[in-house]
Design an enzyme around this catalytic site. Structure first.
Site, PDB file in Angstrom:
ATOM      1  N   LYS A  60       0.927  -1.212   0.024  1.00  0.00           N
ATOM      2  CA  LYS A  60      -0.066   0.323  -0.278  1.00  0.00           C
ATOM      3  C   LYS A  60       0.795   1.259  -0.004  1.00  0.00           C
ATOM      4  O   LYS A  60       2.080   1.238   0.281  1.00  0.00           O
ATOM      5  CB  LYS A  60      -0.913  -0.022   1.149  1.00  0.00           C
ATOM      6  CG  LYS A  60      -0.202   0.212   2.453  1.00  0.00           C
ATOM      7  CD  LYS A  60      -0.977  -0.239   3.931  1.00  0.00           C
ATOM      8  CE  LYS A  60      -0.396   0.322   5.008  1.00  0.00           C
ATOM      9  NZ  LYS A  60      -1.045  -0.604   6.110  1.00  0.00           N
ATOM     10  N   TYR A 115      17.260  30.298   3.857  1.00  0.00           N
ATOM     11  CA  TYR A 115      16.039  31.154   4.408  1.00  0.00           C
ATOM     12  C   TYR A 115      16.439  31.546   5.775  1.00  0.00           C
ATOM     13  O   TYR A 115      16.797  30.762   6.681  1.00  0.00           O
ATOM     14  CB  TYR A 115      14.926  30.196   4.321  1.00  0.00           C
ATOM     15  CG  TYR A 115      14.260  30.228   2.841  1.00  0.00           C
ATOM     16  CD1 TYR A 115      14.097  31.288   2.125  1.00  0.00           C
ATOM     17  CD2 TYR A 115      14.040  29.070   2.162  1.00  0.00           C
ATOM     18  CE1 TYR A 115      13.443  31.205   0.922  1.00  0.00           C
ATOM     19  CE2 TYR A 115      13.686  28.994   0.884  1.00  0.00           C
ATOM     20  CZ  TYR A 115      13.206  29.970   0.376  1.00  0.00           C
ATOM     21  OH  TYR A 115      12.612  30.313  -0.800  1.00  0.00           O
TER      22      TYR A 115
HETATM   23  C1  LIG Z   1      -0.579  -1.411   6.920  1.00  0.00           C
HETATM   24  C2  LIG Z   1      -1.092  -2.585   7.387  1.00  0.00           C
HETATM   25  C3  LIG Z   1      -0.464  -3.961   7.574  1.00  0.00           C
HETATM   26  C4  LIG Z   1       0.918  -3.862   7.532  1.00  0.00           C
HETATM   27  O1  LIG Z   1       1.739  -3.308   8.723  1.00  0.00           O
HETATM   28  P1  LIG Z   1       3.310  -3.492   9.099  1.00  0.00           P
HETATM   29  O2  LIG Z   1       3.253  -2.972  10.408  1.00  0.00           O
HETATM   30  O3  LIG Z   1       3.790  -2.592   8.166  1.00  0.00           O
HETATM   31  O4  LIG Z   1       3.361  -4.983   8.925  1.00  0.00           O
HETATM   32  C5  LIG Z   1      -1.275  -5.041   8.000  1.00  0.00           C
HETATM   33  N1  LIG Z   1      -2.598  -4.794   8.113  1.00  0.00           N
HETATM   34  C6  LIG Z   1      -3.343  -3.712   7.960  1.00  0.00           C
HETATM   35  C7  LIG Z   1      -4.540  -3.956   8.008  1.00  0.00           C
HETATM   36  C8  LIG Z   1      -2.592  -2.501   7.543  1.00  0.00           C
HETATM   37  O5  LIG Z   1      -3.435  -1.548   7.529  1.00  0.00           O
END
Ligand SMILES: *Cc1c(COP(=O)(O)O)cnc(C)c1O
Length: 340
Positions: free
Chosen positions: A33, A249
């Site tokens: 994601k 800046y």
């Molecule tokens: C982002 C997410 C994960 C992965 O989590 P990590 O801590 O990066 O391993 C797993 N399950 C859900 C529902 C998530 O939103």
């Protein structure tokens, strides 16, 4: 041009460490994601496929369609698609009303809220949800949950896991009485997978560990994971700074002596953090960053052609009082990714 270097052997190394925990590559849902936590969706998806990963998790339909033909299953976490979707794309049910709008035969993972109170159906509506799934002829692939404190130094994980174990038993029983096929189950994120002694579920959903990090107290052990991403910046210009002259800046940095300085092509517009120049900040290869970081530039001592800004996002995160997730995820998708 600044670029992100993706180390494929480190990514494969991390997946191997995870597969040792799950017992099989087929039990890994690789979480891609948010542009693969900023690493680059297409680049990481290709590597995951090459490694033999069959299932991945993305945020929305747009991300799923970008890698549509690469995996047996692509699970969308945070969107209910409003149109027909390909067969290999499945949808997370975060709210009971989602069940009323999806077309029949859509593949779904039913998320249950076991204590995080962020997403998922309340446990008391489990039976109602399963009945609706049957009535709407949705295809229930799995029941899932998410732990709120897997990486915290407390017993909370074990309390939530107990609630989850009870839900699994109920789900199996309700499915049987409704003549629904027994679903698969998954709950662990990276932290839970590495922290818990045993793994006995159908899948683990791993994001951060695949990229080489765990945000857990060292008391949980030294995990053998390797950062996958490096951020390099290239020189735009150099100049000689005289003692007493100021940089950037607000002129926050003042030279204590004559020095050579150079400007590089990364700033907060590229998703790096802005610094107000008050705190001592160094590049990953040890050069002092001078003054404020601006939108497209930062200045540091010396005149190297390129400097390494990030080689371990967890260390960068400490400086900016955040977590590795945020450091890599914020990196602009417009920065070129190079896989080595
Ligand atoms: C982002 C997410 C994960 C992965 O989590 P990590 O801590 O990066 O391993 C797993 N399950 C859900 C529902 C998530 O939103």
């Amino acid at each position: 041009m600044a670029y992100i270097e993706i180390d494929s052997s480190n990514y494969f190394h991390n997946l191997n460490q995870i597969a040792k925990k799950t017992g099989s590559v087929d039990k890994i849902f690789a979480v891609l994601k948010d542009n693969a936590y900023g690493h680059g969706l297409l680049e990481i998806a290709s590597l995951a496929k090459k490694f033999g990963i069959k299932r991945v998790v993305v945020k929305n339909l747009k991300e799923a369609l970008a890698i549509e033909n690469m995996f047996e299953e692509i699970l969308i976490l945070s969107e209910i698609p409003k149109k027909e979707i390909p067969k290999n794309i499945s949808v997370t049910i975060n709210d009971i009303n989602d069940l009323k709008i999806l077309s029949p035969k859509t593949n779904i993972h039913l998320k249950i809220d076991t204590g995080m109170h962020r997403n998922g159906i309340e446990a008391k509506y489990l039976k109602k949800a399963l009945s609706l799934i049957k009535e709407k002829r949705l295809n229930l692939l799995a029941v899932m949950t998410h732990f709120r404190s897997a990486d915290e130094l407390s017993s909370e994980l074990f309390w939530q896991k107990k609630v989850w174990d009870e839900i699994k038993t109920q789900a199996k029983n309700f499915c049987k009485s409704l003549h629904l096929q027994t679903p698969l189950f998954h709950s662990n994120n990276s932290a839970a997978l590495f922290r818990l002694k045993t793994f006995d579920e159908d899948f683990a959903r791993c994001g951060i560990a695949t990229y080489g990090y765990l945000e857990m107290d060292s008391i949980f052990g030294n995990f053998n994971l390797k950062p996958v991403l490096k951020l390099w910046a290239n020189k735009i210009s150099s100049r000689d700074l005289k003692k007493g002259e100021r940089v950037g800046y607000g002129g926050v940095f003042e030279a204590k002596e004559d020095m050579k300085i150079s400007t590089y092509d990364i700033g907060y517009g590229d998703g790096f953090f802005r610094s107000d120049g008050k705190k001592e900040l160094k590049t990953a290869d040890g050069k002092k960053i001078l003054g404020r970081i601006s939108m497209d530039n930062f200045v540091c001592e010396g005149d190297e052609e390129k400097v390494l800004l990030i080689d371990n996002a967890k260390q960068t995160a400490k400086v900016f009082n955040t977590i590795s997730y945020e450091i890599t995820t914020k990196l602009s998708p417009f920065i070129k990714r190079i896989v080595i």
